[in-house]
Design a protein around this motif. Structure first.
Motif, PDB file in Angstrom:
ATOM      1  N   GLY A 102       0.831  -1.203   0.000  1.00  0.00           N
ATOM      2  CA  GLY A 102       0.000   0.000   0.000  1.00  0.00           C
ATOM      3  C   GLY A 102       0.856   1.240   0.000  1.00  0.00           C
ATOM      4  N   HIS A 103       1.788   1.325   0.960  1.00  0.00           N
ATOM      5  CA  HIS A 103       2.768   2.410   0.946  1.00  0.00           C
ATOM      6  C   HIS A 103       3.826   2.129  -0.113  1.00  0.00           C
ATOM      7  CE1 HIS A 103       5.227   5.686   2.437  1.00  0.00           C
ATOM      8  NE2 HIS A 103       6.246   4.860   2.629  1.00  0.00           N
ATOM      9  N   SER A 104       4.095   0.866  -0.330  1.00  0.00           N
ATOM     10  CA  SER A 104       4.950   0.408  -1.433  1.00  0.00           C
ATOM     11  C   SER A 104       4.519  -1.015  -1.762  1.00  0.00           C
ATOM     12  CB  SER A 104       6.434   0.466  -1.051  1.00  0.00           C
ATOM     13  OG  SER A 104       6.744  -0.534  -0.098  1.00  0.00           O
TER      14      SER A 104
ATOM     15  N   THR B  59       3.801   1.447   7.330  1.00  0.00           N
ATOM     16  CA  THR B  59       2.432   0.961   7.144  1.00  0.00           C
ATOM     17  C   THR B  59       1.490   1.632   8.131  1.00  0.00           C
ATOM     18  OG1 THR B  59       3.148  -1.183   6.266  1.00  0.00           O
ATOM     19  CG2 THR B  59       0.952  -1.077   7.228  1.00  0.00           C
TER      20      THR B  59
ATOM     21  N   ARG C 177       2.039   7.234   3.711  1.00  0.00           N
ATOM     22  CA  ARG C 177       1.571   7.990   2.544  1.00  0.00           C
ATOM     23  C   ARG C 177       1.184   7.044   1.417  1.00  0.00           C
ATOM     24  NH1 ARG C 177       5.547  13.047   1.357  1.00  0.00           N
ATOM     25  NH2 ARG C 177       4.163  13.076  -0.469  1.00  0.00           N
ATOM     26  N   THR C 178       0.170   7.455   0.658  1.00  0.00           N
ATOM     27  CA  THR C 178      -0.247   6.657  -0.495  1.00  0.00           C
ATOM     28  C   THR C 178      -0.318   7.498  -1.768  1.00  0.00           C
ATOM     29  OG1 THR C 178      -2.582   6.991   0.097  1.00  0.00           O
ATOM     30  CG2 THR C 178      -1.517   4.965   0.881  1.00  0.00           C
ATOM     31  N   ASP C 179       0.474   8.596  -1.777  1.00  0.00           N
ATOM     32  CA  ASP C 179       0.488   9.465  -2.957  1.00  0.00           C
ATOM     33  C   ASP C 179       1.759   9.310  -3.778  1.00  0.00           C
ATOM     34  OD1 ASP C 179       1.972  10.577  -0.874  1.00  0.00           O
ATOM     35  OD2 ASP C 179       1.552  12.645  -1.447  1.00  0.00           O
TER      36      ASP C 179
ATOM     37  N   CYS D 228       1.670   3.342  -5.014  1.00  0.00           N
ATOM     38  CA  CYS D 228       0.981   3.276  -3.730  1.00  0.00           C
ATOM     39  C   CYS D 228      -0.508   2.999  -3.942  1.00  0.00           C
ATOM     40  CB  CYS D 228       1.126   4.594  -2.966  1.00  0.00           C
ATOM     41  SG  CYS D 228       2.774   4.926  -2.320  1.00  0.00           S
ATOM     42  N   SER D 229      -1.160   2.532  -2.886  1.00  0.00           N
ATOM     43  CA  SER D 229      -2.599   2.290  -2.956  1.00  0.00           C
ATOM     44  C   SER D 229      -3.190   2.400  -1.554  1.00  0.00           C
ATOM     45  CB  SER D 229      -2.892   0.896  -3.523  1.00  0.00           C
ATOM     46  OG  SER D 229      -4.254   0.540  -3.303  1.00  0.00           O
ATOM     47  N   PHE D 230      -4.083   3.379  -1.365  1.00  0.00           N
ATOM     48  CA  PHE D 230      -4.752   3.496  -0.069  1.00  0.00           C
ATOM     49  C   PHE D 230      -5.575   2.255   0.231  1.00  0.00           C
ATOM     50  CE2 PHE D 230      -8.558   4.353   2.390  1.00  0.00           C
ATOM     51  CZ  PHE D 230      -8.003   4.808   3.577  1.00  0.00           C
TER      52      PHE D 230
ATOM     53  N   ASP E   8      -5.183  -0.832  -0.753  1.00  0.00           N
ATOM     54  CA  ASP E   8      -4.318  -1.959  -0.378  1.00  0.00           C
ATOM     55  C   ASP E   8      -3.773  -1.781   1.035  1.00  0.00           C
ATOM     56  OD1 ASP E   8      -4.727  -3.066  -2.856  1.00  0.00           O
ATOM     57  OD2 ASP E   8      -2.732  -2.588  -3.644  1.00  0.00           O
ATOM     58  N   LEU E   9      -3.388  -0.548   1.359  1.00  0.00           N
ATOM     59  CA  LEU E   9      -2.828  -0.284   2.686  1.00  0.00           C
ATOM     60  C   LEU E   9      -3.888  -0.515   3.770  1.00  0.00           C
ATOM     61  CD1 LEU E   9      -0.241   0.682   4.142  1.00  0.00           C
ATOM     62  CD2 LEU E   9      -1.202   2.987   4.077  1.00  0.00           C
TER      63      LEU E   9
END
Length: 207
Positions: free
Chosen positions: A130-132, A149, A157-159, A163-165, A167-168
């Motif tokens: 999510g973050h990576s 995480t 961060r997810t920007d 990244c994927s919010f 998924d995180l």
């Protein structure tokens, strides 16, 4: 088990030195930069550092790997298998933006649920993307090293690219929030927290 936080690198990443007090075997989590105090502590405690473990491959968490590995030549670099491409690409891991190009090749790659033994400590790796893409957390005893995480009342961060919010958030709910409430969370930035506190108070990811 003894855990010492020794921040390192330009962004003062929480770099953890953890060791088994009985066997003196230990590991390092996320050396964001070279920290001579970490080197000195390892020597003064008489530690055998078996692994340098990366929760993910962003530049602020990897900048000290090469120099610490030179001092600890038998310490193996551990990362999630999904993070290998980022570690090999200085643009992807953003080290070119931090004043230098860092590329790394892990000695050991792990996947979700894999374990390693360090003295009397068993380390379990949780894939938390999510973050990576290859972000992971490390669980040992009642402690989880959460990298970027999960933070105290915050999340990674997810920007950034890849990244994927969603998924995180899914990883936090299914991999971390299922841990016992009294599990100590040692994040890559900011101070420690607990799983129970985050389930009750984290405004970004609710159980």
């Amino acid at each position: 088990m003894k855990i010492i936080n020794m921040p390192s690198g330009p962004l003062a990443v929480n770099t953890y030195l953890a060791f088994d007090e009985d066997t003196k075997k230990g590991f390092i989590v996320d050396p964001g930069g070279y920290n001579p105090q970490l080197t000195q502590r390892i020597a003064s405690e008489g530690l055998d550092i078996e692994y340098i473990i990366l929760t993910h491959g962003h530049s602020d968490h990897i900048g000290g790997v090469k120099q610490h590995k030179e001092e600890l030549p038998h310490a193996k670099l551990v990362a999630d298998a999904a993070e290998v491409p980022m570690l090999a690409d200085a643009a992807a891991n953003m080290s070119t933006m931090m004043g230098g190009a860092v590329t790394l090749t892990p000695d050991i790659t792990v996947n979700d649920g894999d374990t390693l033994q360090v003295g009397n400590m068993e380390l379990k790796f949780l894939h938390t993307p999510g973050h990576s893409p290859g972000g992971m957390c490390i669980v040992t005893g009642n402690v989880v090293f959460s990298g970027d995480t999960l933070f105290c009342a915050s999340i990674g961060r997810t920007d950034f690219p890849e990244c994927s919010f969603n998924d995180l958030a899914e990883a936090i709910r299914t991999k971390l929030y299922v841990l016992p409430d009294d599990t100590q969370v040692l994040p890559g930035h900011m101070g420690p927290t607990t799983i129970g506190y985050e389930k009750e108070n984290n405004p970004f990811v609710r159980p």
